[in-house]
Design a protein around this motif. Structure first.
Motif, mmCIF file in Angstrom:
data_model
loop_
_atom_site.group_PDB
_atom_site.id
_atom_site.type_symbol
_atom_site.label_atom_id
_atom_site.label_comp_id
_atom_site.label_asym_id
_atom_site.label_seq_id
_atom_site.Cartn_x
_atom_site.Cartn_y
_atom_site.Cartn_z
ATOM 1 N N MET A 152 20.544 -4.859 -3.113
ATOM 2 C CA MET A 152 19.333 -4.118 -2.759
ATOM 3 C C MET A 152 18.306 -4.956 -2.003
ATOM 4 O O MET A 152 17.143 -4.576 -1.916
ATOM 5 N N ALA A 153 18.724 -6.084 -1.456
ATOM 6 C CA ALA A 153 17.749 -6.997 -0.846
ATOM 7 C C ALA A 153 16.924 -6.329 0.248
ATOM 8 O O ALA A 153 15.691 -6.435 0.242
ATOM 9 N N TRP A 154 17.566 -5.658 1.186
ATOM 10 C CA TRP A 154 16.807 -5.067 2.298
ATOM 11 C C TRP A 154 15.914 -3.919 1.850
ATOM 12 O O TRP A 154 14.740 -3.871 2.242
ATOM 13 N N PRO A 155 16.396 -2.985 1.030
ATOM 14 C CA PRO A 155 15.477 -1.929 0.575
ATOM 15 C C PRO A 155 14.290 -2.474 -0.216
ATOM 16 O O PRO A 155 13.160 -2.002 -0.051
ATOM 17 N N VAL A 156 14.526 -3.480 -1.051
ATOM 18 C CA VAL A 156 13.434 -4.060 -1.836
ATOM 19 C C VAL A 156 12.444 -4.764 -0.913
ATOM 20 O O VAL A 156 11.227 -4.603 -1.044
ATOM 21 N N LEU A 157 12.948 -5.532 0.030
ATOM 22 C CA LEU A 157 12.076 -6.237 0.967
ATOM 23 C C LEU A 157 11.253 -5.253 1.801
ATOM 24 O O LEU A 157 10.047 -5.439 1.990
ATOM 25 N N ARG A 158 11.895 -4.182 2.288
ATOM 26 C CA ARG A 158 11.178 -3.156 3.056
ATOM 27 C C ARG A 158 10.064 -2.528 2.214
ATOM 28 O O ARG A 158 8.939 -2.354 2.683
ATOM 29 N N ALA A 159 10.393 -2.181 0.964
ATOM 30 C CA ALA A 159 9.390 -1.552 0.092
ATOM 31 C C ALA A 159 8.236 -2.514 -0.188
ATOM 32 O O ALA A 159 7.070 -2.114 -0.178
ATOM 33 N N ALA A 160 8.546 -3.769 -0.434
ATOM 34 C CA ALA A 160 7.505 -4.760 -0.734
ATOM 35 C C ALA A 160 6.619 -5.010 0.482
ATOM 36 O O ALA A 160 5.392 -5.063 0.362
ATOM 37 N N LEU A 161 7.223 -5.163 1.642
ATOM 38 C CA LEU A 161 6.444 -5.430 2.851
ATOM 39 C C LEU A 161 5.556 -4.245 3.220
ATOM 40 O O LEU A 161 4.470 -4.433 3.770
ATOM 41 N N GLY A 162 5.996 -3.030 2.899
ATOM 42 C CA GLY A 162 5.188 -1.839 3.173
ATOM 43 C C GLY A 162 3.860 -1.863 2.437
ATOM 44 O O GLY A 162 2.872 -1.298 2.904
ATOM 45 N N GLY A 163 3.807 -2.511 1.286
ATOM 46 C CA GLY A 163 2.569 -2.584 0.514
ATOM 47 C C GLY A 163 1.836 -3.900 0.647
ATOM 48 O O GLY A 163 0.835 -4.126 -0.036
ATOM 49 N N LEU A 164 2.324 -4.781 1.515
ATOM 50 C CA LEU A 164 1.731 -6.107 1.635
ATOM 51 C C LEU A 164 0.235 -6.099 1.956
ATOM 52 O O LEU A 164 -0.516 -6.863 1.340
ATOM 53 N N PRO A 165 -0.252 -5.241 2.873
ATOM 54 C CA PRO A 165 -1.706 -5.249 3.120
ATOM 55 C C PRO A 165 -2.505 -4.940 1.855
ATOM 56 O O PRO A 165 -3.518 -5.592 1.577
ATOM 57 N N TRP A 166 -2.049 -3.988 1.059
ATOM 58 C CA TRP A 166 -2.725 -3.661 -0.196
ATOM 59 C C TRP A 166 -2.674 -4.857 -1.150
ATOM 60 O O TRP A 166 -3.685 -5.203 -1.761
ATOM 61 N N VAL A 167 -1.499 -5.470 -1.294
ATOM 62 C CA VAL A 167 -1.333 -6.609 -2.207
ATOM 63 C C VAL A 167 -2.304 -7.731 -1.833
ATOM 64 O O VAL A 167 -3.004 -8.267 -2.693
ATOM 65 N N LEU A 168 -2.352 -8.074 -0.569
ATOM 66 C CA LEU A 168 -3.231 -9.172 -0.142
ATOM 67 C C LEU A 168 -4.703 -8.823 -0.328
ATOM 68 O O LEU A 168 -5.512 -9.683 -0.680
ATOM 69 N N ALA A 169 -5.060 -7.545 -0.137
ATOM 70 C CA ALA A 169 -6.453 -7.126 -0.337
ATOM 71 C C ALA A 169 -6.844 -7.168 -1.818
ATOM 72 O O ALA A 169 -8.015 -7.388 -2.144
#
Length: 163
Positions: free
Chosen positions: A96-113
């Motif tokens: 599941m590496a690519w689906p997990v990475l895609r899902a995580a990167l999609g929320g990266l702006p929120w995470v960093l904020a």
């Protein structure tokens, strides 16, 4: 996970963006950062009855995504990177590496904020539990699994004040 209602409310409850899957980890960091207690109570037994209708693959993807987000929300950069490598290895092993990475990167702006690294003492205690080879010896007696059976609640090493 069992907790006092006041402690749950003090940290704002579960983070809705996480939904289900490792959401209690973020709450534990936030409780410890506010001076709250986390204890292992061997006499407490909880029963969880998950829905039979849930999508197990989606649940695993969400949990792995959350396990990528939480270190970036609360750990210093060095440990966020380290945890990310651990989780991505697990995601790769699950196919599941690519689906997990895609899902995580999609929320990266929120995470960093929302990023608020925990205090140094909470990090030290987290390291003592999850990375014992990387942490200095704890100043309080460490919890040894299996030593407290029947002895009542045992302070968890993430606690940031003496018992």
């Amino acid at each position: 996970v069992v907790m006092r209602t006041a402690a749950f409310r003090a940290v704002g409850g579960y983070q809705p963006r996480l939904f289900l899957g490792a959401e209690e980890v973020l709450m534990a960091f936030d409780m410890a950062a506010r001076g709250g207690w986390i204890v292992y109570a061997p006499q407490v037994v909880t029963h969880h009855h998950p829905s039979v209708a849930r999508d197990a693959v989606q649940r695993q993807l969400t949990t792995l995504r959350n396990r990528l987000w939480i270190p970036w929300l609360r750990l210093p950069l060095r440990w966020a990177w380290d945890e990310s490598r651990v989780v991505l290895r697990q995601a790769r092993a699950a196919g599941m590496a690519w689906p997990v990475l895609r899902a995580a990167l999609g929320g990266l702006p929120w995470v960093l904020a929302q990023r608020q690294p925990v205090p140094r003492e909470v990090l030290r205690r987290w390291l003592a539990v999850y990375r014992p080879h990387a942490a200095p010896a704890p100043t309080a007696p460490a919890y040894a699994p299996g030593t407290a059976a029947g002895a009542g609640p045992v302070p968890h090493p993430l606690n940031n004040r003496p018992r």
